[in-house]
Design an enzyme around this catalytic site. Sequence first.
Site, PDB file in Angstrom:
ATOM      1  N   HIS A 198      12.912 107.779  19.479  1.00  0.00           N
ATOM      2  CA  HIS A 198      13.027 108.619  20.680  1.00  0.00           C
ATOM      3  C   HIS A 198      11.649 109.132  21.065  1.00  0.00           C
ATOM      4  O   HIS A 198      10.790 109.345  20.200  1.00  0.00           O
ATOM      5  CB  HIS A 198      14.025 109.768  20.472  1.00  0.00           C
TER       6      HIS A 198
ATOM      7  N   ASP B  11       7.712 113.551  14.351  1.00  0.00           N
ATOM      8  CA  ASP B  11       9.067 113.479  14.927  1.00  0.00           C
ATOM      9  C   ASP B  11       8.970 113.260  16.426  1.00  0.00           C
ATOM     10  O   ASP B  11       8.996 114.214  17.176  1.00  0.00           O
ATOM     11  CB  ASP B  11       9.835 114.763  14.605  1.00  0.00           C
TER      12      ASP B  11
ATOM     13  N   ASP C 186      11.171 111.902  23.228  1.00  0.00           N
ATOM     14  CA  ASP C 186      11.097 113.333  23.558  1.00  0.00           C
ATOM     15  C   ASP C 186      10.693 114.142  22.327  1.00  0.00           C
ATOM     16  O   ASP C 186      10.811 113.673  21.185  1.00  0.00           O
ATOM     17  CB  ASP C 186      12.429 113.844  24.121  1.00  0.00           C
TER      18      ASP C 186
ATOM     19  N   GLU D 125      16.776 112.875  22.665  1.00  0.00           N
ATOM     20  CA  GLU D 125      17.414 112.986  21.352  1.00  0.00           C
ATOM     21  C   GLU D 125      17.443 114.417  20.887  1.00  0.00           C
ATOM     22  O   GLU D 125      18.398 114.865  20.262  1.00  0.00           O
ATOM     23  CB  GLU D 125      16.673 112.110  20.327  1.00  0.00           C
ATOM     24  N   GLU D 126      16.373 115.170  21.165  1.00  0.00           N
ATOM     25  CA  GLU D 126      16.228 116.507  20.579  1.00  0.00           C
ATOM     26  C   GLU D 126      17.208 117.531  21.159  1.00  0.00           C
ATOM     27  O   GLU D 126      17.578 118.489  20.491  1.00  0.00           O
ATOM     28  CB  GLU D 126      14.790 117.008  20.772  1.00  0.00           C
TER      29      GLU D 126
HETATM   30 ZN   LIG Z   1      13.515 113.062  15.820  1.00  0.00          ZN
END
Ligand SMILES: [Zn+2]
Length: 429
Positions: free
Chosen positions: A73, A105, A75, A139-140
């Site tokens: 992802h 991340d 974002d 995703e977040e």
């Molecule tokens: Zn992540």
Amino acid sequence: MTVRDEVVDLLQRLIRIDTTNPPGNETAAAELLRDYLEANGVACELYAKDPARANLVARLRGGDGPTLALLSHTDVVLADPAEWERHPFGGELVAGEVWGRGALDMKGQVAASAVALASLAREGWRPAGELVFVAAADEEFGVGMGMQWLVDAHADAVRADYALNEGAGDRIEVGGRAFYVCSTAEKMSAPFLIRVHGRSGHASMPGIADNALLKAAQLVQRIGTYEPELQIGPEVAALLETVAGRVPERAEEALELARALDPMLGELVQPLLGPTFAPTMINASEKRNVIPAVCEVTVDSRLLPGATPDEQLALARSVLGPGDYELVPIEAQGGTRSPIGGPLWDAVVSFVAAEEPNAAVAPVCVPGFTDSHWVREAFGTVAYGFFPARAMDPAAAALLIHSANERIAVDDLELGVRFFRHAAQELLA
Ligand SMILES: [Zn+2]
């Protein structure tokens, strides 16, 4: 330009695009990746439910063999520059580390996946099946723009037999031996409300009312201090078998064994032995002088893969006992697992064996949610979370995720590129 320089450069450029979600604005990141991949001969397509929030899907086609998807992802979560030693969207390279929000991340993995795919493509390598790379939005803070939507609206673009995603990959040392953790499952997030009923009244005369907040206080106490009966699932069993060479019969012993081997292993194992109930929010009267007729308590709850929300609510009811309340489930998500074993597992094992012959691979269930859930649920994809990392202390790295001074070692980016290339070449040979 070496592959090392290439992955650093791509990550720096990704970090410099602010994709804080909300609002996301992932399209700029998707376009950057498309330009990079197309220049290396990889076909790309952008899919967007909202034009500002595009998902990129790139693919290298070969024959009729299996499909491996590299999931990611683009974002990131909020970063407050005041808390950082370097600018969170500066993408600076300092002493062998790339700094910035998303480095761990998970823009680092985005960059490593893209470079693995691009380098294979320009070398002329072709898969027996297909190698797919997905850089998803949203995703977040999921509002249905990312992987969930892709699986639903563009199933053919993202269907895969195997997938590699975020979730694990850290090298840990237990009892003097090294292990790389590979996540094969995740817990289900199944929050619910406890809605407690009473009778309103003026707060100057509490005796005439029935205070829902007071009744809720007892229920909060009961659910918050409840200790579930522990059980050993397949992931914990395989983890202990690998790390300790044995699986205790009782789950309590399993926890003690893990703690005795290493406190960090104890922390890893504890949430995987049962459900969790954590009351986190409460809502009662809107006015100081009105005794509330209703009080709502929000309980964050995580279930083991395979457990159902119905079983969870029945358990919560038995913990809370009889009373003037109802339980209202909030949308549940996740809770899927993939088998520990098979070609994808073998590819992870053979990579670790080649990189570090004395290390082993240990499976783990992650307590949080990842996009792997959507492909497991929709297509039965064998999906693992594995992005190898060994340059940083794993406990220190874990603290940087969603926090200040997030950064990744260039050595780990390079290791990641090697892993994705290896997995593709093993699975799609
Ligand atoms: Zn992540």
